[in-house]
Design an enzyme around this catalytic site. Sequence first.
Site, PDB file in Angstrom:
ATOM      1  N   CYS A 153       0.871  -1.174   0.000  1.00 52.97           N
ATOM      2  CA  CYS A 153       0.000   0.000   0.000  1.00 52.97           C
ATOM      3  C   CYS A 153       0.904   1.219   0.000  1.00 52.97           C
ATOM      4  CB  CYS A 153      -0.869  -0.016   1.254  1.00 52.97           C
ATOM      5  SG  CYS A 153      -1.920   1.440   1.431  1.00 52.97           S
ATOM      6  N   HIS A 179      -9.038  -3.524  -2.111  1.00 52.09           N
ATOM      7  CA  HIS A 179      -8.047  -2.738  -1.369  1.00 52.09           C
ATOM      8  C   HIS A 179      -8.446  -1.259  -1.341  1.00 52.09           C
ATOM      9  CE1 HIS A 179      -3.681  -1.829  -0.288  1.00 52.09           C
ATOM     10  NE2 HIS A 179      -4.170  -0.639  -0.574  1.00 52.09           N
ATOM     11  N   GLU A 180      -8.830  -0.725  -2.504  1.00 48.88           N
ATOM     12  CA  GLU A 180      -9.167   0.705  -2.566  1.00 48.88           C
ATOM     13  C   GLU A 180     -10.484   1.002  -1.843  1.00 48.88           C
ATOM     14  OE1 GLU A 180      -6.814   2.538  -3.244  1.00 48.88           O
ATOM     15  OE2 GLU A 180      -5.607   0.966  -4.183  1.00 48.88           O
ATOM     16  N   HIS A 204      -9.946   1.342   1.771  1.00 44.89           N
ATOM     17  CA  HIS A 204      -9.450   2.668   2.171  1.00 44.89           C
ATOM     18  C   HIS A 204     -10.605   3.626   2.449  1.00 44.89           C
ATOM     19  CE1 HIS A 204      -5.102   2.727   1.920  1.00 44.89           C
ATOM     20  NE2 HIS A 204      -5.092   2.177   0.728  1.00 44.89           N
TER      21      HIS A 204
END
Length: 193
Positions: free
Chosen positions: A102, A143-144, A147
Site C-alpha cells: 500500500c 483494497h481501494e 481505504h
Amino acid sequence: MTVNRICQIGDPVLRVSTTDVTREQLETRDVQALVDDLIDSMRSVQGAGIAAPQIGSTLSICVIGVDGNERYPYKPKIPLTVLVNPKLIVLDDETYPNNEGCLSVPLRGDLPRFMNIEVASMDRFGVESVVVYRGLTAGTVQHEVDHLAGVLIVDRIVDSRSMSTWENFKVHDLARFVERIQPAIDATEPKVL
Ligand code: NI
C-alpha cells in the site's frame, strides 16, 4: 498536474469512514481537481490504485489503473477507472491468498481477498455503472474500497510473519507469490453488466 504527498499509516485521515459525493459536489471544480490529483499522484508513484484519504480527502472516491506498471509486472492491465461512491457486493465465498502493499504502509503482507465481486459506482461525470471484477483486479478494487472505510492492509494480514518490506519481498517471495496467485491472474476479467 499536482502530485500530492501520500499520507502514511498513523495519519488519522486514513482511518476515516468517507462520505458519499453528491452529484452537485461531483460537478464542482474542487472535486474534479481532486480526481485529477488522485490520478496524478497514483501515476507518479506507479501505484495500481489510490483512494481519496491517502491524499487527505474524506470523500468516497478512488482510482485504479494498471498499464505496464513497473511496480507490479505480474498484474493484469486495468484501464484507468474512477470509482465515485463505490458499493461492493461479494458474489460468492471463493477467496485467494493475495500479497499486498500500500502506498500508505511501508510493509507488504499476505491477506485473503474475494475472487468475484460486483461494484456499483459513478464515474467522474456521474455516469452510473455496475461492473464485475474477478481475480487479482478484484483484489485491487477491494483494497481501494477498504481505504474508503478506513481499513488498511495491516487490519487484514492474518499472519504477521508474512510481512516484509518491498525490497525483501522482491528478493524472497515475489517468484513464489506470482506462482501462487496464477489462478487469480487467470480469473481476472472486468465485465460490464
Ligand atoms: Ni493502499
